[in-house]
Design an enzyme around this catalytic site. Structure first.
Site, PDB file in Angstrom:
ATOM      1  N   HIS A  75       0.843  -1.199   0.000  1.00 45.25           N
ATOM      2  CA  HIS A  75       0.000   0.000   0.000  1.00 45.25           C
ATOM      3  C   HIS A  75       0.878   1.248   0.000  1.00 45.25           C
ATOM      4  O   HIS A  75       1.833   1.334   0.774  1.00 45.25           O
ATOM      5  CB  HIS A  75      -0.917   0.023   1.234  1.00 45.25           C
ATOM      6  N   TYR A 203      -8.981   5.730   8.081  1.00 44.42           N
ATOM      7  CA  TYR A 203      -9.133   5.957   9.528  1.00 44.42           C
ATOM      8  C   TYR A 203     -10.117   7.125   9.667  1.00 44.42           C
ATOM      9  O   TYR A 203      -9.832   8.233   9.252  1.00 44.42           O
ATOM     10  CB  TYR A 203      -7.811   6.373  10.155  1.00 44.42           C
ATOM     11  N   PRO A 295      -3.974  -0.150  18.690  1.00 44.67           N
ATOM     12  CA  PRO A 295      -3.750  -0.536  17.290  1.00 44.67           C
ATOM     13  C   PRO A 295      -3.889   0.605  16.287  1.00 44.67           C
ATOM     14  O   PRO A 295      -3.633   0.418  15.113  1.00 44.67           O
ATOM     15  CB  PRO A 295      -4.801  -1.623  17.049  1.00 44.67           C
ATOM     16  N   LYS A 299       1.206  -0.575  15.085  1.00 42.47           N
ATOM     17  CA  LYS A 299       2.580  -0.734  15.553  1.00 42.47           C
ATOM     18  C   LYS A 299       2.855  -2.005  16.348  1.00 42.47           C
ATOM     19  O   LYS A 299       4.011  -2.393  16.515  1.00 42.47           O
ATOM     20  CB  LYS A 299       2.962   0.471  16.437  1.00 42.47           C
ATOM     21  N   TYR A 386       4.377   6.048  10.285  1.00 39.73           N
ATOM     22  CA  TYR A 386       3.458   4.965   9.931  1.00 39.73           C
ATOM     23  C   TYR A 386       4.185   3.829   9.198  1.00 39.73           C
ATOM     24  O   TYR A 386       3.983   2.654   9.519  1.00 39.73           O
ATOM     25  CB  TYR A 386       2.320   5.498   9.061  1.00 39.73           C
TER      26      TYR A 386
HETATM   27  P1  FAS Z   1       1.543 -12.565  21.423  1.00 40.78           P
HETATM   28  O1  FAS Z   1       0.634 -12.210  22.560  1.00 40.78           O
HETATM   29  O2  FAS Z   1       1.030 -12.551  20.034  1.00 40.78           O
HETATM   30  O3  FAS Z   1       2.125 -14.044  21.650  1.00 40.78           O
HETATM   31  C1  FAS Z   1       2.521 -14.461  22.939  1.00 40.78           C
HETATM   32  C2  FAS Z   1       2.448 -15.987  22.965  1.00 40.78           C
HETATM   33  O4  FAS Z   1       2.904 -16.434  24.251  1.00 40.78           O
HETATM   34  C3  FAS Z   1       1.012 -16.493  22.807  1.00 40.78           C
HETATM   35  O5  FAS Z   1       0.955 -17.477  21.800  1.00 40.78           O
HETATM   36  C4  FAS Z   1       0.660 -17.055  24.184  1.00 40.78           C
HETATM   37  O6  FAS Z   1      -0.186 -18.191  24.098  1.00 40.78           O
HETATM   38  C5  FAS Z   1       2.016 -17.427  24.726  1.00 40.78           C
HETATM   39  N1  FAS Z   1       2.086 -17.422  26.189  1.00 40.78           N
HETATM   40  C6  FAS Z   1       1.509 -16.553  27.052  1.00 40.78           C
HETATM   41  N2  FAS Z   1       1.825 -16.887  28.327  1.00 40.78           N
HETATM   42  C7  FAS Z   1       2.630 -17.985  28.262  1.00 40.78           C
HETATM   43  C8  FAS Z   1       3.273 -18.791  29.227  1.00 40.78           C
HETATM   44  N3  FAS Z   1       3.150 -18.528  30.520  1.00 40.78           N
HETATM   45  N4  FAS Z   1       4.008 -19.841  28.789  1.00 40.78           N
HETATM   46  C9  FAS Z   1       4.139 -20.101  27.467  1.00 40.78           C
HETATM   47  N5  FAS Z   1       3.547 -19.375  26.493  1.00 40.78           N
HETATM   48  C10 FAS Z   1       2.798 -18.331  26.897  1.00 40.78           C
HETATM   49  N6  FAS Z   1      -1.187  -5.124  16.450  1.00 40.78           N
HETATM   50  C11 FAS Z   1      -1.243  -4.415  15.307  1.00 40.78           C
HETATM   51  O7  FAS Z   1      -0.201  -3.992  14.803  1.00 40.78           O
HETATM   52  N7  FAS Z   1      -2.462  -4.184  14.700  1.00 40.78           N
HETATM   53  C12 FAS Z   1      -3.643  -4.670  15.218  1.00 40.78           C
HETATM   54  O8  FAS Z   1      -4.708  -4.457  14.668  1.00 40.78           O
HETATM   55  C13 FAS Z   1      -3.621  -5.429  16.403  1.00 40.78           C
HETATM   56  N8  FAS Z   1      -4.775  -5.961  16.934  1.00 40.78           N
HETATM   57  C14 FAS Z   1      -4.702  -6.674  18.113  1.00 40.78           C
HETATM   58  C15 FAS Z   1      -5.856  -7.246  18.697  1.00 40.78           C
HETATM   59  C16 FAS Z   1      -5.779  -7.952  19.904  1.00 40.78           C
HETATM   60  C17 FAS Z   1      -7.034  -8.546  20.517  1.00 40.78           C
HETATM   61  C18 FAS Z   1      -4.544  -8.113  20.545  1.00 40.78           C
HETATM   62  C19 FAS Z   1      -4.428  -8.849  21.871  1.00 40.78           C
HETATM   63  C20 FAS Z   1      -3.385  -7.572  19.971  1.00 40.78           C
HETATM   64  C21 FAS Z   1      -3.460  -6.861  18.744  1.00 40.78           C
HETATM   65  N9  FAS Z   1      -2.319  -6.325  18.141  1.00 40.78           N
HETATM   66  C22 FAS Z   1      -2.355  -5.620  16.993  1.00 40.78           C
HETATM   67  C23 FAS Z   1      -1.037  -6.495  18.731  1.00 40.78           C
HETATM   68  C24 FAS Z   1      -0.545  -7.864  18.374  1.00 40.78           C
HETATM   69  O9  FAS Z   1      -0.506  -8.017  16.989  1.00 40.78           O
HETATM   70  C25 FAS Z   1       0.775  -8.031  19.061  1.00 40.78           C
HETATM   71  O10 FAS Z   1       1.607  -6.892  18.907  1.00 40.78           O
HETATM   72  C26 FAS Z   1       1.531  -9.256  18.594  1.00 40.78           C
HETATM   73  O11 FAS Z   1       0.680 -10.370  18.731  1.00 40.78           O
HETATM   74  C27 FAS Z   1       2.795  -9.360  19.433  1.00 40.78           C
HETATM   75  O12 FAS Z   1       3.306 -10.615  19.269  1.00 40.78           O
HETATM   76  P2  FAS Z   1       3.985 -11.373  20.509  1.00 40.78           P
HETATM   77  O13 FAS Z   1       4.923 -10.447  21.182  1.00 40.78           O
HETATM   78  O14 FAS Z   1       4.474 -12.661  19.942  1.00 40.78           O
HETATM   79  O15 FAS Z   1       2.816 -11.624  21.562  1.00 40.78           O
HETATM   80  C1  PHB Z   2      -5.866  -4.346  10.645  1.00 44.19           C
HETATM   81  O1  PHB Z   2      -5.935  -4.523   9.413  1.00 44.19           O
HETATM   82  O2  PHB Z   2      -6.198  -5.211  11.481  1.00 44.19           O
HETATM   83  C2  PHB Z   2      -5.359  -3.024  11.148  1.00 44.19           C
HETATM   84  C3  PHB Z   2      -4.808  -2.123  10.244  1.00 44.19           C
HETATM   85  C4  PHB Z   2      -4.330  -0.906  10.709  1.00 44.19           C
HETATM   86  C5  PHB Z   2      -4.431  -0.603  12.061  1.00 44.19           C
HETATM   87  C6  PHB Z   2      -4.985  -1.520  12.964  1.00 44.19           C
HETATM   88  C7  PHB Z   2      -5.464  -2.730  12.497  1.00 44.19           C
HETATM   89  O3  PHB Z   2      -3.982   0.596  12.515  1.00 44.19           O
END
Ligand code: FAS
Ligand code: PHB
Length: 391
Positions: A75, A203, A295, A299, A386
């Site tokens: 994009h 947005y 989000p 980032k 961004y």
């Molecule tokens: P994660 O949380 O993805 O992974 C951590 C892993 O550790 C999980 O698989 C978990 O099961 C495991 N774990 C936890 N406790 C443990 C333990 N005690 N022992 C062993 N394993 C354990 N980011 C964006 O950029 N855009 C978005 O739109 C966006 N939407 C999101 C929506 C939600 C609901 C959430 C929660 C996050 C969102 N994020 C978004 C942020 C997300 O993408 C995170 O930045 C990303 O998953 C980070 O990855 P990890 O650091 O690997 O953490």
């Molecule tokens: C998404 O596609 O999930 C998304 C994209 C941009 C954002 C947050 C979420 O800032």
């Protein structure tokens, strides 16, 4: 007790843990990943959708770029709108760079497949993880797996276990410095197998509340609306979502909106959070275990990638006895984390209305968007943040 040995123990098999393991393995460093959930559960989580170009390049370096290149959508820009203005931020023109639309689910799938190919040990459904001897030459992690208590001996531990993991809490509370801002609303997100309402992300800060029109591919959209923290997913029928979403995006986009059944629907709370330091002896925090961003700035996943970049290069040197990288990891990663924290907070305050805010706050939002509309310098600043600041 069964004892395993590796060079780097990785707690958490999400994007941080998998990407760190993949990069270390490609450099000849052994890892074992301990993951609390099943692989299917990890892959079922719908999270991020936008990859910074630095993340794209790191995934290529990890050898997992092929499907992203084939199926991802580069994009060149995005739109920021309110009731009066629709401002295009042209990343390509302003910075010479793009972002990649490629879902976190796909990134995690590609990393799991690459780790299968290498034959890395990824233990799922582990519990009661206990990280020990971090101040010794060798550390160990005890955990329960398949009903038995096991020990993983290692040189280093990477805490990639997200916000609710055990790694951050292994650092004594009195040694941690935590910063937090909890926002008084959440994002209700849906996935729908329908064509995107616009070719680039929108947005929208409307008088009815925030909405984001994003996508995963030409026939899979990811749309969000701001909702009160008291809302539950079951309060939102598909029809209610479509009605609300269409009145929050610009009318010319709403006229093109194709609706359909949601195939996923969830509410995520919004918070800004940082825990310092990122290192405690042989333990290094990575990704959501150390920081959370709203989000709005896309980032979260991308910050995890830059932490991985700093740590994997440092660990390669450390196993050879050169410790400058791991000694500098926390300060180096935090410098970039705080800039992304600021950008995500700024995007959130600019694009959301807060209950009870005064007329001055609304004027500040309008002036910010107006400045973006009239200043190329302001648009370039937003674009540089961004698409992702340099690693
Ligand atoms: P994660 O949380 O993805 O992974 C951590 C892993 O550790 C999980 O698989 C978990 O099961 C495991 N774990 C936890 N406790 C443990 C333990 N005690 N022992 C062993 N394993 C354990 N980011 C964006 O950029 N855009 C978005 O739109 C966006 N939407 C999101 C929506 C939600 C609901 C959430 C929660 C996050 C969102 N994020 C978004 C942020 C997300 O993408 C995170 O930045 C990303 O998953 C980070 O990855 P990890 O650091 O690997 O953490
Ligand atoms: C998404 O596609 O999930 C998304 C994209 C941009 C954002 C947050 C979420 O800032």
């Amino acid at each position: 007790m069964t004892t395993l040995t590796t060079q780097v123990a990785i707690i958490g098999g999400g994007p941080s843990g998998l990407l760190l393991s993949q990069l270390l393995n490609k450099a000849g460093i052994e890892t074992v990943i301990l993951e609390r959930s099943t692989r299917d559960h990890v892959l079922a989580r719908i999270r991020a959708g936008i990859l910074e170009w630095g993340t794209v390049e790191l995934l290529r370096e990890a050898g997992v770029g092929a499907r992203m290149e084939a199926e991802g959508i580069p994009h060149d820009g995005c739109y920021l709108t309110d009731e009066e203005l629709m401002v295009h931020i042209d990343f390509k023109e302003l910075t010479g760079k793009q972002v990649m639309v490629y879902g976190q689910t796909e990134v995690t799938t590609d990393l799991y497949n690459a780790q299968d190919t290498i034959g890395t040990t990824v233990l799922h459904e582990v519990s009661d993880v206990d990280i020990r001897d971090l101040d010794q030459a060798k550390s160990y992690v005890e955990f329960t797996h398949e009903g038995t208590r096991k020990r993983l001996e290692c040189l280093y531990v990477a805490g990639c276990d997200g916000f609710h993991g055990v790694s951050r809490k292994t650092i004594p509370e009195e040694k941690r410095r935590e910063f937090e801002r909890v926002y008084p609303f959440g994002w209700l997100g849906i996935l729908s197998e329908t064509p995107p309402v616009n070719d680039e992300l929108i947005y929208s800060n409307s008088r009815h509340g925030f909405a984001l029109a994003s996508m995963r591919n030409e026939n899979l959209v990811r749309y969000y609306v701001q909702v009160p923290l008291t809302d539950k997913v079951e309060d939102w029928s598909d029809q209610r979502f479509w009605d609300e979403f269409s009145r929050r995006i610009p009318s010319e986009a709403a006229s093109r909106l194709v609706t359909g059944p949601s195939i996923e629907k969830s509410i995520a709370p919004l918070r800004s959070f940082v825990s310092e330091p990122l290192r405690w002896g042989n333990l290094f925090l990575v990704g959501d275990s150390a920081h959370i961003v709203p989000p709005t700035g896309a980032k979260g996943l991308n910050l995890a990638a830059s932490d991985v970049y700093y740590l994997y290069t440092a660990l390669i040197d450390a196993v050879k006895g050169k410790t400058t990288g791991i000694d500098e990891y926390s300060a180096r990663a935090l410098a970039r984390i705080w800039k992304a924290m600021r950008f995500s907070w700024q995007m959130t305050t600019m694009l959301h209305r807060f209950d009870g805010e005064d007329a001055f706050a609304e004027q500040m939002r309008k002036a910010t968007l107006n400045h973006l509309a009239t200043s190329e310098t302001a648009r370039r600043d937003l674009a540089e943040n961004y698409i992702g600041l340099p690693f």
